[in-house]
Design a protein around this motif. Structure first.
Motif, PDB file in Angstrom:
ATOM      1  N   PHE A 118       0.828  -1.205   0.000  1.00 48.77           N
ATOM      2  CA  PHE A 118       0.000   0.000   0.000  1.00 48.77           C
ATOM      3  C   PHE A 118       0.866   1.260   0.000  1.00 48.77           C
ATOM      4  O   PHE A 118       0.648   2.162  -0.794  1.00 48.77           O
ATOM      5  CB  PHE A 118      -0.919  -0.020   1.227  1.00 48.77           C
ATOM      6  N   MET A 119       1.857   1.312   0.880  1.00 48.11           N
ATOM      7  CA  MET A 119       2.686   2.517   1.010  1.00 48.11           C
ATOM      8  C   MET A 119       3.518   2.796  -0.229  1.00 48.11           C
ATOM      9  O   MET A 119       3.793   3.951  -0.550  1.00 48.11           O
ATOM     10  CB  MET A 119       3.609   2.405   2.226  1.00 48.11           C
ATOM     11  N   PHE A 120       3.931   1.740  -0.928  1.00 46.15           N
ATOM     12  CA  PHE A 120       4.766   1.916  -2.110  1.00 46.15           C
ATOM     13  C   PHE A 120       3.945   1.889  -3.395  1.00 46.15           C
ATOM     14  O   PHE A 120       4.482   1.735  -4.482  1.00 46.15           O
ATOM     15  CB  PHE A 120       5.888   0.878  -2.134  1.00 46.15           C
ATOM     16  N   GLU A 121       2.631   2.084  -3.232  1.00 46.63           N
ATOM     17  CA  GLU A 121       1.701   2.215  -4.349  1.00 46.63           C
ATOM     18  C   GLU A 121       1.754   1.061  -5.329  1.00 46.63           C
ATOM     19  O   GLU A 121       1.597   1.239  -6.536  1.00 46.63           O
ATOM     20  CB  GLU A 121       1.881   3.565  -5.047  1.00 46.63           C
ATOM     21  N   GLU A 122       1.957  -0.123  -4.797  1.00 47.16           N
ATOM     22  CA  GLU A 122       1.821  -1.317  -5.615  1.00 47.16           C
ATOM     23  C   GLU A 122       0.336  -1.664  -5.612  1.00 47.16           C
ATOM     24  O   GLU A 122      -0.465  -0.989  -4.977  1.00 47.16           O
ATOM     25  CB  GLU A 122       2.672  -2.449  -5.018  1.00 47.16           C
ATOM     26  N   GLU A 123      -0.035  -2.713  -6.297  1.00 48.12           N
ATOM     27  CA  GLU A 123      -1.434  -3.127  -6.296  1.00 48.12           C
ATOM     28  C   GLU A 123      -1.855  -3.474  -4.869  1.00 48.12           C
ATOM     29  O   GLU A 123      -1.152  -4.191  -4.159  1.00 48.12           O
ATOM     30  CB  GLU A 123      -1.621  -4.328  -7.216  1.00 48.12           C
ATOM     31  N   ILE A 124      -2.996  -2.957  -4.450  1.00 43.87           N
ATOM     32  CA  ILE A 124      -3.476  -3.204  -3.086  1.00 43.87           C
ATOM     33  C   ILE A 124      -4.061  -4.611  -3.022  1.00 43.87           C
ATOM     34  O   ILE A 124      -4.958  -4.941  -3.794  1.00 43.87           O
ATOM     35  CB  ILE A 124      -4.546  -2.176  -2.680  1.00 43.87           C
TER      36      ILE A 124
END
Length: 59
Positions: free
Chosen positions: A36-42
């Motif tokens: 989530f923090m590294f804006e990968e797929e949630i």
């Protein structure tokens, strides 16, 4: 939205996780938080835990 630098988490997403109630934060795994923090797929598992808070933020 451009991909976040892999070395730096999204400040907005870090702040969002920090404001969650403790009982919700305690259920989030390290992998879920990282994605989530590294804006990968949630992950679906994380979405289910935070969806009520995301909807509140968008209202």
């Amino acid at each position: 939205m451009p991909k976040q630098n892999k070395e730096n988490p999204s400040p907005q997403r870090v702040a969002f996780l920090r404001q969650l109630p403790l009982h919700v934060k305690e259920t989030i795994t390290g992998d879920e938080a990282h994605q989530f923090m590294f804006e990968e797929e949630i992950p679906e598992s994380l979405y289910e835990k935070i969806k009520d808070y995301i909807e509140e933020e968008n209202q």
